[in-house]
Design an enzyme around this catalytic site. Structure first.
Site, PDB file in Angstrom:
ATOM      1  N   ARG A  18      24.359 -21.940 -43.853  1.00  0.00           N
ATOM      2  CA  ARG A  18      22.993 -22.477 -43.849  1.00  0.00           C
ATOM      3  C   ARG A  18      21.968 -21.358 -44.013  1.00  0.00           C
ATOM      4  NH1 ARG A  18      18.215 -21.806 -40.301  1.00  0.00           N
ATOM      5  NH2 ARG A  18      17.018 -23.758 -40.425  1.00  0.00           N
ATOM      6  N   VAL A  19      20.965 -21.605 -44.830  1.00  0.00           N
ATOM      7  CA  VAL A  19      19.816 -20.713 -45.006  1.00  0.00           C
ATOM      8  C   VAL A  19      18.566 -21.511 -44.678  1.00  0.00           C
ATOM      9  CG1 VAL A  19      18.459 -19.366 -46.650  1.00  0.00           C
ATOM     10  CG2 VAL A  19      20.963 -19.292 -46.742  1.00  0.00           C
ATOM     11  N   GLY A  20      17.686 -20.953 -43.866  1.00  0.00           N
ATOM     12  CA  GLY A  20      16.476 -21.652 -43.460  1.00  0.00           C
ATOM     13  C   GLY A  20      15.297 -21.386 -44.362  1.00  0.00           C
TER      14      GLY A  20
ATOM     15  N   THR B 197      10.909 -17.674 -35.021  1.00  0.00           N
ATOM     16  CA  THR B 197      10.908 -16.693 -36.100  1.00  0.00           C
ATOM     17  C   THR B 197       9.735 -15.729 -35.920  1.00  0.00           C
ATOM     18  OG1 THR B 197      11.859 -18.294 -37.635  1.00  0.00           O
ATOM     19  CG2 THR B 197      10.704 -16.407 -38.600  1.00  0.00           C
TER      20      THR B 197
ATOM     21  N   SER C 236      15.767 -14.693 -30.889  1.00  0.00           N
ATOM     22  CA  SER C 236      15.723 -15.536 -32.081  1.00  0.00           C
ATOM     23  C   SER C 236      15.571 -14.707 -33.349  1.00  0.00           C
ATOM     24  CB  SER C 236      14.566 -16.537 -31.981  1.00  0.00           C
ATOM     25  OG  SER C 236      13.333 -15.862 -31.879  1.00  0.00           O
TER      26      SER C 236
ATOM     27  N   THR D 274      14.576 -13.666 -38.958  1.00  0.00           N
ATOM     28  CA  THR D 274      15.110 -14.607 -37.967  1.00  0.00           C
ATOM     29  C   THR D 274      16.631 -14.620 -38.029  1.00  0.00           C
ATOM     30  OG1 THR D 274      15.079 -16.918 -37.237  1.00  0.00           O
ATOM     31  CG2 THR D 274      15.024 -16.526 -39.600  1.00  0.00           C
TER      32      THR D 274
ATOM     33  N   THR E 247       6.714 -20.640 -38.558  1.00  0.00           N
ATOM     34  CA  THR E 247       7.780 -20.574 -37.567  1.00  0.00           C
ATOM     35  C   THR E 247       8.077 -21.985 -37.092  1.00  0.00           C
ATOM     36  OG1 THR E 247       8.463 -19.628 -35.436  1.00  0.00           O
ATOM     37  CG2 THR E 247       6.139 -20.175 -35.682  1.00  0.00           C
ATOM     38  N   GLY E 248       9.340 -22.231 -36.741  1.00  0.00           N
ATOM     39  CA  GLY E 248       9.712 -23.564 -36.289  1.00  0.00           C
ATOM     40  C   GLY E 248      10.958 -24.062 -36.999  1.00  0.00           C
TER      41      GLY E 248
END
Length: 382
Positions: free
Chosen positions: A281-283, A253, A134, A271, A304-305
């Protein structure tokens, strides 16, 4: 909010009723000057002895900090002692190799928290199999089959941040983020332009982040009708039927927070994002306050998640502010997760936190039943 110390001294106002008045002779001496000289010598002796005792106590007795809350403030725990020797490093998930890598930096005579968190994340970027694929290359391809990376690093003493989003073809995303922090006045670079920055400014090589395994995973996903996916309204190019009951797209992450021997805090996250994400997409990881946050006077936190959910609440920032209001690290994490669960009870989320005294903690919520994080500090070596 005020701070008191175990070694503080309380002084009472002096009133005229407690003073002894002695008459003075015309030559300026009092009526019992010899007695006064003897009394003065006694007072000097007592004062000197008191100073000596205070010094001994200050050296021998640990200092405890107490936080006094005012009505209406966030409820605080019992006073928290400064019990942790420095340095301290904490990372998300049961990956002790990450903490061990950062610890090697912190244990050096001039090791800094900024170097430690970067190198700790580099471990996962170099060893994705250890970190559940991940983080780094060889994991979680997007809907086009390409692996892209998000990362951030934040330095407590300067409050500077460097971050990259949707970084392509560069292995060490967190090192590119540090390059943004050190070489520019910007905070976040994204996409191919971030890659260009990495190759031209930092002289990092371009590498294919895909592996045979990720290519096979993507081909199998396409053959299965590109399900599950991240679309609310499914485009016509997705030929299979759309289901609104999608599984939770959680991932692991790597987040690292560290406190060095100088009392300075830093945080970093890295991550490869959610599997089958829509290209571009950007987290939450590269978003300050979401993926991580540091206030050098309070503490640091990392998340994280499900990043698409967490960035809407800035849980890392909220955790640090909670610690500043008097909560322990674990209490601060738990409170920061509560509004997320209210709106998204079926997601998986977790936080770690480290305060400026070296106390650490974490919390998880949603469908995440348990959460393990790794810690290293001097007391564990004994």
């Amino acid at each position: 909010m005020s701070v008191d110390s175990r070694l503080s001294t309380t002084y009472s106002p002096v009133s005229s009723d407690t003073l002894e008045l002695l008459p003075l002779k015309p030559d300026g001496h009092d009526a019992s000057s010899s007695w006064w000289r003897r009394r003065g010598n006694v007072i000097k002796f007592i004062a000197g002895f008191a100073v000596l005792v205070a010094v001994v106590v200050a050296i021998a007795v640990p200092v405890y900090i107490f936080v006094i809350m005012k009505p209406g403030d966030v409820p605080s725990p019992s006073p928290t002692p400064i019990v942790r020797r420095l340095p301290v490093i904490v990372n998300t998930w049961p990956w002790p190799q990450v903490a061990a890598t950062g610890w090697k930096i912190l244990a050096e005579s001039n090791g800094t928290s900024l170097d430690a968190v970067e190198r700790a994340c580099n471990f996962c970027e170099d060893n994705p199999s250890v970190c559940g694929f991940s983080v780094g290359y060889g994991g979680n391809p997007n809907a086009d089959g390409e692996t892209t990376l998000d990362a951030m690093i934040m330095h407590g003493p300067t409050h500077d941040v460097g971050a990259v989003g949707c970084l392509k073809r560069i292995k060490h995303a967190v090192s590119v983020a540090r390059g943004v922090l050190e070489y520019t006045y910007h905070t976040l670079l994204v996409g191919d332009d971030a890659t260009n920055f990495a190759t031209t400014t930092l002289k990092l090589p371009e590498e294919d982040l895909s592996t045979n395994a990720t290519i096979q995973q993507w081909e199998a996903w396409v053959a299965a009708g590109r399900q599950p996916n991240h679309w609310k309204i499914q485009p016509s190019s997705y030929m299979s039927s759309f289901s609104s009951s999608l599984p939770d797209f959680s991932h692991d992450t790597v987040g690292v927070v560290a406190l060095d021997q100088y009392g300075d805090l830093s945080a970093a996250v890295s991550t490869n994002g959610m599997r089958w994400k829509i290209p571009g997409r950007v987290g939450d990881s590269p978003i300050p306050g979401a993926g991580a946050y540091v206030d050098n006077d309070i503490g640091a936190a990392a998340a994280t998640g499900n990043g698409d959910v967490m960035m809407r609440f800035l849980p890392s920032l909220r955790t640090v502010l909670n610690m500043g209001a008097g909560m322990t690290p674990s209490q601060a994490c738990k409170e920061a997760l509560s509004p997320i669960v209210r709106f998204y009870p079926n997601t998986s989320i977790a936080l770690i936190a480290l305060d400026r005294h070296g106390n650490y903690g974490g919390a998880c919520a949603g469908v995440q039943e348990s959460f393990t994080f790794a810690v290293q500090h001097p007391d564990l070596e004994e």
